[in-house]
Design an enzyme around this catalytic site. Structure first.
Site: not given
Ligand code: RIB
Length: 310
Positions: A42, A276, A252
């Site tokens: 997500a 970055n 992420d």
């Molecule tokens: O990478 C961060 C995520 O790792 C968090 O949002 C948590 O849900 C875990 O999945």
């Protein structure tokens, strides 16, 4: 412009903040209890969608209040949820996070994420120019099936092997771009790496991965920036000096931004610079998915750099 397809986890992050982490067996008083949309899949989908890339998330939610809240949040960020299914009777994925002094520890309870199946990734139609992204919070056979379809369609595959687990060479063969941090690189190469190590050690470890010569490896090094091997040649993107408050989801943010830029036809070098800068904004905010920056925010940071600022 290509599309970004993310097959991955969707979690509610239940965050306790404290002045320091408890030692094993110890209790410490916390300062706040917070709820943030999260989950690596997500987060990466929100990161890409907020940068204007048409983004489809493939995943599963439970039939509970967290599931309803996450669906509403993700829809509002512009993420296409046509391939997010409700898993009857399952709990929505939940991450229990402790944050202290910008560092975190995370325990993830997969819930519905464990049910994302090869059938779930069989329906979306990918095309040449699309970017297929995944991580390790859904079953590995599902990721393999997703990447095989993506490759057959001429799409580019990005794997973020997090949280780190050992996996077979057959999955790595399906990866065009591997994005991982030093802990994950350490586990995959069975090398002891520290964040203070000389870049040459990371380059040596990355070169030892059994991945095709045409594949790109990006090692995210937190505040030290990013080290990439492109056509076997090392490139370093220096980190930006910012006041971090919470690093959850920064990796992420980076992955989603790289995917968005590549879907938009940008070069990998430009994508790394941009991602970055994106991650440097993300770490200045609390929470994972809600911390993903907009294109305007990133442009402001980059243009400040061009004017001689950080
Ligand atoms: O990478 C961060 C995520 O790792 C968090 O949002 C948590 O849900 C875990 O999945």
């Amino acid at each position: 412009m290509g599309r970004v397809f993310v097959a991955g986890s969707i979690n509610m992050d239940v965050v306790a903040t404290a002045d320091r982490h408890p030692r094993i067996g110890e209790t410490v008083a916390g300062t706040a209890l917070l709820y943030f949309p999260g989950g690596k899949g997500a987060n990466q989908a929100v990161s890409a969608a907020k940068l204007g890339a048409p983004t489809t998330l493939i995943g599963r939610l439970g039939t509970d209040a967290f599931g309803d809240q996450l669906k509403a949040f993700l829809g509002a960020q512009g993420v296409d949820l046509s391939f997010v299914q409700a898993a009857a009777g399952a709990q929505t994925g939940t991450a229990v996070i402790t944050t202290a002094n910008t560092d975190n520890t995370i325990v993830v309870i997969p819930g519905a994420n464990a049910l994302v199946s090869t059938a779930d990734v069989a329906s979306p139609v990918l095309a040449k120019g699309d970017i297929a992204v995944s991580q390790f919070e859904i079953p590995l056979p599902t990721i393999g099936a997703f990447f095989k379809r993506a490759r057959a369609a001429g799409a580019t595959t990005i794997l973020n092997p997090a949280p780190a687990v050992e996996f077979g060479a057959e999955l790595l063969e399906l990866v065009d771009i591997l994005i991982l941090n030093e802990t994950e690189l350490s586990l995959l190469t069975k090398t002891e790496l520290r964040d203070t190590d000389d870049p040459a050690r990371f380059i040596e470890a990355a070169r030892s991965l059994p991945i095709g010569n045409d594949s790109i490896i990006c090692v995210t090094l937190g505040k030290r920036g990013v080290l990439a091997l492109i056509n076997g040649e090392p490139t370093i993107v220096a980190g930006r000096t910012v006041k971090a408050v919470d690093t959850t989801g920064a990796g992420d943010c980076f992955v989603g931004a790289v995917a968005a830029l590549l879907a938009g036809g940008q070069s990998i070098g430009d994508a790394l610079d941009y991602a970055n800068a994106a991650a440097s904004i993300c770490v200045q905010r609390m929470g994972a998915a809600p911390s993903m920056p907009t294109a305007a925010e990133i442009e402001a940071v980059l243009s400040m750099g061009r004017r001689g600022g950080n």
